[in-house]
Design a protein around this motif. Structure first.
Motif: not given
Length: 200
Positions: A83-87, A121-136, A194-200
């Motif tokens: 459950a990572r915001a970056g991913y 579309k279906v997103y796990a609720p934990e992820l929606v919270d994360l996406a608003y919490e933490e921005v790269n 860890e945050k999923g912010w490393l773009s490939s």
């Protein structure tokens, strides 16, 4: 009948998921892959309605595979423990139709598949919270520098590759450490991964 391709590098989980989905009267698993590369090939071959993928897989990650399948007529569901915001951010940009966590009940997965096949579309609720919490916090250029650090490049090599001066790269690294609240390269790499912010 909803045809499904599954991609998961843990053999036992791949088998269990396949068996569970095959029990659903309106679903059929037509292909199983152990990495993202195989998933892309199976989707091209079977043309399923849905491809369910893990993120962290060998050869090609689920996110890389999802980006490659963007123009295929197949909806992608990411099923992961992460459950990572970056991913999540990257998955949304890759146009995935669902992002679910592995600890969800199996009937939830089957219901999500049906909802997605109906165009939602279906997103796990934990992820929606994360996406608003933490921005790269990193700019595109800073993210480039971090990626080169992660590849083991020295400050001098990064400067040469990006056609910038040694001093400019040193400044970038200092700003990156401040933004990430870390004190060295190893901590910086660890945090962006860890945050999923490393773009490939």
């Amino acid at each position: 009948m909803i045809q499904i391709v599954l991609a998961e590098d843990q053999g036992m989980l791949l088998g269990a998921l396949g068996s569970l989905l095959d029990l659903e009267a309106d679903m059929q698993v037509v292909g199983k892959a152990e990495n993202g590369e195989e998933a892309v090939q199976l989707v091209r071959k079977h043309k399923p309605g849905i491809c369910i993928m893990d993120i962290e897989m060998p050869i090609k990650s689920g996110l890389d595979a999802a980006e490659e399948m963007l123009n295929q007529d197949c909806k992608v569901i990411i099923l992961t423990t992460f459950a990572r915001a970056g991913y999540f951010e990257r998955a949304r940009k890759a146009g995935v139709s669902g992002y679910l966590l592995k600890d969800s009940p199996s009937e939830e997965l089957a219901n999500s598949i049906r909802i997605i096949m109906n165009g939602r579309k279906v997103y796990a609720p934990e992820l929606v919270d994360l996406a608003y919490e933490e921005v790269n916090p990193l700019t595109e250029r800073e993210a480039q520098v971090v990626k080169l650090i992660a590849e083991g490049k020295s400050t001098k090599e990064i400067a040469q590759q990006l056609y910038l001066t040694h001093g400019t790269i040193r400044n970038y690294i200092s700003i990156i450490f401040d933004k990430l609240e870390v004190s060295n390269r190893i901590e910086a790499i660890s945090k962006v991964k860890e945050k999923g912010w490393l773009s490939s």
